[in-house]
Design a protein around this motif. Structure first.
Motif, PDB file in Angstrom:
ATOM      1  N   VAL A  11       0.850  -1.187   0.000  1.00 50.57           N
ATOM      2  CA  VAL A  11       0.000   0.000   0.000  1.00 50.57           C
ATOM      3  C   VAL A  11       0.890   1.243   0.000  1.00 50.57           C
ATOM      4  O   VAL A  11       1.725   1.416   0.879  1.00 50.57           O
ATOM      5  CB  VAL A  11      -0.950   0.008   1.214  1.00 50.57           C
ATOM      6  N   VAL A  12       0.711   2.102  -1.021  1.00 48.63           N
ATOM      7  CA  VAL A  12       1.526   3.310  -1.155  1.00 48.63           C
ATOM      8  C   VAL A  12       0.759   4.586  -0.812  1.00 48.63           C
ATOM      9  O   VAL A  12       1.366   5.638  -0.659  1.00 48.63           O
ATOM     10  CB  VAL A  12       2.128   3.426  -2.577  1.00 48.63           C
ATOM     11  N   SER A  13      -0.557   4.507  -0.669  1.00 44.27           N
ATOM     12  CA  SER A  13      -1.342   5.677  -0.298  1.00 44.27           C
ATOM     13  C   SER A  13      -1.037   6.061   1.144  1.00 44.27           C
ATOM     14  O   SER A  13      -1.073   5.214   2.036  1.00 44.27           O
ATOM     15  CB  SER A  13      -2.834   5.379  -0.453  1.00 44.27           C
ATOM     16  N   ALA A  14      -0.749   7.340   1.365  1.00 42.65           N
ATOM     17  CA  ALA A  14      -0.398   7.804   2.709  1.00 42.65           C
ATOM     18  C   ALA A  14      -1.520   7.580   3.715  1.00 42.65           C
ATOM     19  O   ALA A  14      -1.264   7.380   4.902  1.00 42.65           O
ATOM     20  CB  ALA A  14      -0.030   9.287   2.665  1.00 42.65           C
ATOM     21  N   ILE A  15      -2.763   7.586   3.249  1.00 46.26           N
ATOM     22  CA  ILE A  15      -3.899   7.404   4.165  1.00 46.26           C
ATOM     23  C   ILE A  15      -4.434   5.978   4.152  1.00 46.26           C
ATOM     24  O   ILE A  15      -5.473   5.687   4.732  1.00 46.26           O
ATOM     25  CB  ILE A  15      -5.042   8.403   3.858  1.00 46.26           C
ATOM     26  N   GLY A  16      -3.723   5.073   3.467  1.00 44.36           N
ATOM     27  CA  GLY A  16      -4.178   3.694   3.380  1.00 44.36           C
ATOM     28  C   GLY A  16      -5.179   3.526   2.256  1.00 44.36           C
ATOM     29  O   GLY A  16      -5.375   4.432   1.439  1.00 44.36           O
ATOM     30  N   VAL A  17      -5.824   2.382   2.214  1.00 40.32           N
ATOM     31  CA  VAL A  17      -6.750   2.089   1.125  1.00 40.32           C
ATOM     32  C   VAL A  17      -7.885   1.209   1.640  1.00 40.32           C
ATOM     33  O   VAL A  17      -7.685   0.365   2.514  1.00 40.32           O
ATOM     34  CB  VAL A  17      -6.007   1.420  -0.052  1.00 40.32           C
TER      35      VAL A  17
END
Length: 90
Positions: A11-17
């Motif tokens: 997961v690369v999204s700073a806020i998660g997914v």
């Protein structure tokens, strides 16, 4: 050194997914993954685009989908049409 067999995603999204029941942002949220989490990937489909990326990954260990826009994959993720369906869990 990766802890999961390939293919897997990070997961690369700073806020998660969010994990979805189907490959669409209109689908029910069935869980979520935090930034940096590694998760096994079973297969992929082309579905609803998220920020221009139409790929969604089916997770290996649960019936949930994640938008590829928020996950970097390691290893070759096969198209769902090329993968044997998983045996029903009972």
């Amino acid at each position: 050194m990766p802890s999961l067999p390939q293919p897997f995603g990070t997961v690369v999204s700073a806020i998660g997914v969010n994990l979805r029941k189907y490959p669409s942002t209109d689908s029910a949220v069935v869980g979520n993954l935090s930034h940096g989490t590694e998760v096994g990937l079973h297969s992929k489909v082309h579905a609803q685009p998220v920020d221009g990326n139409s790929i969604w990954y089916l997770l290996r260990d649960q019936a949930a989908w994640v938008a590829a826009r928020h996950v970097d994959n390691t290893g070759e993720v096969p198209l769902s049409k090329d993968v044997e369906p998983a045996a029903p869990q009972g």
